[in-house]
Design a protein around this motif. Structure first.
Motif, short mmCIF file in Angstrom:
data_model
loop_
_atom_site.label_atom_id
_atom_site.label_comp_id
_atom_site.label_asym_id
_atom_site.label_seq_id
_atom_site.Cartn_x
_atom_site.Cartn_y
_atom_site.Cartn_z
N ALA A 137 -7.00 3.62 -0.58
CA ALA A 137 -8.32 3.11 -0.96
C ALA A 137 -9.38 3.33 0.10
N GLY A 138 -9.22 4.32 0.96
CA GLY A 138 -10.26 4.65 1.92
C GLY A 138 -10.59 3.51 2.86
N ALA A 139 -11.86 3.44 3.26
CA ALA A 139 -12.30 2.41 4.20
C ALA A 139 -12.04 1.02 3.65
N HIS A 140 -12.24 0.84 2.35
CA HIS A 140 -12.00 -0.46 1.72
C HIS A 140 -10.54 -0.87 1.90
N GLY A 141 -9.63 0.09 1.76
CA GLY A 141 -8.21 -0.22 1.92
C GLY A 141 -7.88 -0.65 3.33
N VAL A 142 -8.40 0.06 4.33
CA VAL A 142 -8.10 -0.30 5.72
C VAL A 142 -8.67 -1.68 6.05
N ALA A 143 -9.89 -1.94 5.60
CA ALA A 143 -10.49 -3.26 5.85
C ALA A 143 -9.66 -4.36 5.19
N HIS A 144 -9.19 -4.09 3.98
CA HIS A 144 -8.39 -5.09 3.26
C HIS A 144 -7.07 -5.32 3.98
N ALA A 145 -6.44 -4.26 4.48
CA ALA A 145 -5.19 -4.41 5.21
C ALA A 145 -5.37 -5.27 6.46
N LEU A 146 -6.44 -5.02 7.20
CA LEU A 146 -6.70 -5.81 8.40
C LEU A 146 -6.97 -7.27 8.06
N ARG A 147 -7.69 -7.50 6.98
CA ARG A 147 -7.97 -8.88 6.58
C ARG A 147 -6.69 -9.60 6.16
N LEU A 148 -5.82 -8.89 5.42
CA LEU A 148 -4.55 -9.47 5.02
C LEU A 148 -3.73 -9.86 6.26
N LEU A 149 -3.68 -8.96 7.25
CA LEU A 149 -2.89 -9.22 8.44
C LEU A 149 -3.45 -10.40 9.22
N ARG A 150 -4.76 -10.48 9.33
CA ARG A 150 -5.36 -11.61 10.04
C ARG A 150 -5.13 -12.91 9.29
N ASP A 151 -5.26 -12.89 7.98
CA ASP A 151 -5.00 -14.10 7.20
C ASP A 151 -3.56 -14.56 7.37
N SER A 179 -11.47 4.67 8.84
CA SER A 179 -10.72 3.69 9.63
C SER A 179 -11.63 2.99 10.63
N ALA A 180 -12.56 3.75 11.22
CA ALA A 180 -13.47 3.17 12.21
C ALA A 180 -14.40 2.15 11.58
N TYR A 181 -15.01 2.48 10.47
CA TYR A 181 -15.90 1.53 9.81
C TYR A 181 -15.15 0.27 9.40
N ALA A 182 -13.93 0.44 8.91
CA ALA A 182 -13.14 -0.72 8.49
C ALA A 182 -12.78 -1.59 9.68
N PHE A 216 0.82 -1.22 0.00
CA PHE A 216 0.00 0.00 0.00
C PHE A 216 0.86 1.27 0.00
N GLU A 217 2.11 1.17 0.43
CA GLU A 217 2.89 2.36 0.70
C GLU A 217 3.10 3.23 -0.53
N ALA A 218 3.50 2.64 -1.64
CA ALA A 218 3.74 3.43 -2.85
C ALA A 218 2.46 4.10 -3.34
N PRO A 268 0.93 1.47 8.53
CA PRO A 268 0.40 0.73 7.38
C PRO A 268 -1.09 0.91 7.14
N TYR A 269 -1.88 1.08 8.21
CA TYR A 269 -3.32 1.22 7.94
C TYR A 269 -3.63 2.61 7.39
N VAL A 270 -2.81 3.62 7.72
CA VAL A 270 -3.02 4.93 7.12
C VAL A 270 -2.56 4.93 5.67
N HIS A 271 -1.54 4.14 5.34
CA HIS A 271 -1.19 3.95 3.93
C HIS A 271 -2.38 3.34 3.17
N ALA A 272 -2.99 2.34 3.76
CA ALA A 272 -4.15 1.71 3.13
C ALA A 272 -5.31 2.69 3.01
N LEU A 273 -5.48 3.53 4.03
CA LEU A 273 -6.52 4.55 4.00
C LEU A 273 -6.29 5.52 2.85
N ALA A 274 -5.06 6.00 2.69
CA ALA A 274 -4.75 6.94 1.61
C ALA A 274 -4.96 6.30 0.25
#
Length: 371
Positions: A330-344, A102-105, A19-21, A322-328
């Motif tokens: 792809a918004g809420a979708h990005g943060v949710a995806h980052a959390l799912r990746l980390l949990r997986d 971030s909260a919704y995600a 997500f960083e780039a 990293p979650y703020v990178h995801a936020l920048a």
């Protein structure tokens, strides 16, 4: 305030670092320097990441892992997994939806969240996002001490009314670190981004000729253990101290009624050359014993990092930049995806290490050449 339309996850994102780039491309250079910079030579900033990399896992094989899970207890509740979003200020610098996204995600992914006192979205809106999701993790409010007890009392009452379930006092930043990267970039908050939950004006410094603005002006207003006692007496919410790096301070926090500490060097943004969080964590856990709540942040990027943190004695971890990178990106979708990746990734790491539940994680999972 409502969320923007759902944004797609950028192509090629397979892990949190990807997500960083995309985030850098979405943010202006000044905001990027503010978010990603550290103090001074950024030695601690780099060490936070390299320390997790240096820890090696020693897996066990042929174990029955059926029925395994990532659930953990935390302060009387059960979390779906041990990941919370760390308090990061002014998230509308990264995306127009800011902390609300971030909260919704976090709520949708069963993660906890610690909302920064310097959030750029009203705390009530964030609390509503969590309340709308019955499977959400805990929602805590982070405080910086302000030397105005009337203001602090009003803030505590507002936090309780909104529905937050714990307070997190940041104790390692009575002043800003010497953040060279941020200063070189000339960072200033844009007019449309501010700490919307902090009304009023700070008292001007009353200095005499020859006095230090830092030691004679700011330090007399900084929090001490007396302010910890005051917070305990004036709020019904559990209190954690964030930014603890010494076992003696963790023991003092326990003595004064705090329910836990967060091992943190402020993401390398305050005092440079402080040890990495991964190195601090086992010493604090050893110092306070098994029963006191200890969380950790700083450098978490992979599911293996989360497993290592749990093996070193953490009750849970906080995810930061990293979650703020995801936020920048792809918004809420990005943060949710980052959390799912980390949990997986955490589940994969557990399965490949022979660890059925995180209650089984301990030093035996970690390689040591001295064994």
């Amino acid at each position: 305030m409502s969320l923007s339309a759902l944004q797609p996850i950028p192509a090629g994102v397979a892990n949190l670092a990807d997500f960083e780039a995309h985030a850098q491309a979405a943010m202006n250079a000044e905001a990027w320097a503010y978010l990603n910079g550290g103090a001074a030579d950024e030695i601690t900033l780099r060490a936070n990441r390299s320390a997790w990399d240096a820890i090696q896992l020693q897996p066990r094989v042929l174990r029955d892992l059926s029925g395994g899970h990532t659930r953990v207890p935390l302060l009387g509740s059960e979390l779906a997994h041990p990941v919370l979003l760390a308090p990061i200020a002014y998230q509308r610098l990264a995306h127009a939806d800011g902390e609300l996204a971030s909260a919704y995600a976090a709520a949708a992914q069963g993660a906890g969240m610690v909302l920064s006192a310097q959030a750029s979205v009203a705390m009530e809106a964030v609390a509503q996002a969590f309340a709308a999701e019955p499977q959400s993790g805990p929602l805590w409010f982070q405080l910086y001490w302000r030397d105005d007890r009337g203001f602090m009392l009003e803030l505590l009452q507002r936090v309780e009314r909104a529905g937050f379930t714990a307070l997190v006092l940041t104790v390692d930043a009575p002043v800003h670190g010497a953040r060279d990267r941020e200063r070189r970039a000339g960072f200033k908050l844009p007019a449309d981004v501010r700490a919307v939950n902090l009304g009023g004006l700070k008292k001007p410094l009353d200095l005499q000729p020859g006095q230090s603005a830092l030691f004679d002006g700011l330090m007399p207003r900084a929090a001490t253990w007396a302010e910890v006692d005051w917070l305990r007496a004036n709020s019904r919410l559990p209190l954690l101290l964030k930014g603890v790096t010494h076992a003696d301070d963790a023991l003092e926090a326990h003595k004064r009624g705090a329910c836990g500490v967060i091992v943190s060097n402020h993401g390398g943004r305050t005092l440079d050359t402080v040890p990495a969080s991964a190195e601090l964590l086992p010493r604090l856990r050893e110092g306070v014993g098994a029963d006191f709540c200890v969380l950790v942040d700083g450098g978490i990027r992979r599911g293996t990092d989360v497993l290592k943190a749990m093996a070193l004695g953490a009750n849970a971890v906080l995810l930061g930049r990293p979650y703020v990178h995801a936020l920048a990106a792809a918004g809420a979708h990005g943060v949710a995806h980052a959390l799912r990746l980390l949990r997986d990734e955490l589940e994969i790491a557990m399965a490949l290490s022979g660890c059925k539940t995180l209650a089984e994680a301990g030093p035996h999972l970690l390689w040591s050449a001295r064994k």
